[in-house]
Design a protein around this motif. Structure first.
Motif: not given
Length: 211
Positions: A62-85
């Protein structure tokens, strides 16, 4: 009579039960035997609540799934930031190029006029051709040529004629070339426009029937 009055007037006996777990005199915790000796009825101990122990493997997953979801969300936000930049950087670079190219339009006009008068020869002609080729390679596109349909969004009509040789508004003369850079129109082309000449109006006359 007297016995009945005495019996009826007898006050009820008051019983005080000391439920305190700690003896106020000794400060010690009372046991069940002490409570019984003092005449107090000890409250029943609450039954322990059975707590199901979590499976360590399930908790870890359960903790691993939660951390994985957080990491995926951060990666998506960073990808959108890079595209915008990257998009903003490209817009700024294109605007800077367009500004530099726009300053060179007057030079291209002089070169075109010199070519029209036959003065563009020798080394000067070679340099002019290299300059025009470099600007077009960077994204500059000339427009405004004789024979193309008139487009008011990119053409500015300064002369207007009519002719039966055209089917619609057509550019028949170019006074100044227009240029665009990418999707941006740097300046409109000054052109002469020829429209279709209206033909004679023929009115059918009724034919008189001879009797």
């Amino acid at each position: 009579m007297t016995d009945q009055h005495s019996s009826d007037g007898e006050e009820p006996q008051v019983v005080v039960r000391d439920r305190r777990r700690i003896d106020p005199e000794t400060g010690q915790i009372r046991t069940a035997a002490d409570a019984a000796a003092s005449g107090a009825h000890a409250a029943p101990e609450p039954e322990p609540v059975q707590v199901d122990e979590l499976d360590p493997a399930a908790e870890f997953k359960a903790q691993l799934d939660e951390r994985t979801a957080d990491l995926q969300r951060l990666q998506a936000e960073y990808a959108n930031y890079r595209k915008r930049v990257d998009r903003d950087r490209e817009v700024v670079a294109t605007a800077a190029k367009a500004q530099v190219v726009n300053e060179m339009l007057s030079v291209l006009d002089d070169i075109e006029r010199a070519d029209a008068h036959g003065d563009l020869t020798g080394a000067f002609k070679a340099v002019a051709e290299k300059l025009a080729a470099a600007l077009q390679k960077s994204g500059l596109e000339p427009f405004g040529h004789e024979g193309e349909p008139f487009d008011p969004s990119v053409h500015e009509a300064v002369q207007h004629n009519t002719s039966p040789d055209v089917a619609g508004p057509t550019v028949t003369g170019v006074l100044r070339r227009g240029y665009r850079f990418g999707d941006r129109t740097l300046r409109a082309a000054l052109v002469a426009v020829t429209d279709a000449e209206a033909g004679p109006i023929i009115i059918d006359q009724p034919v008189d029937e001879q009797n």
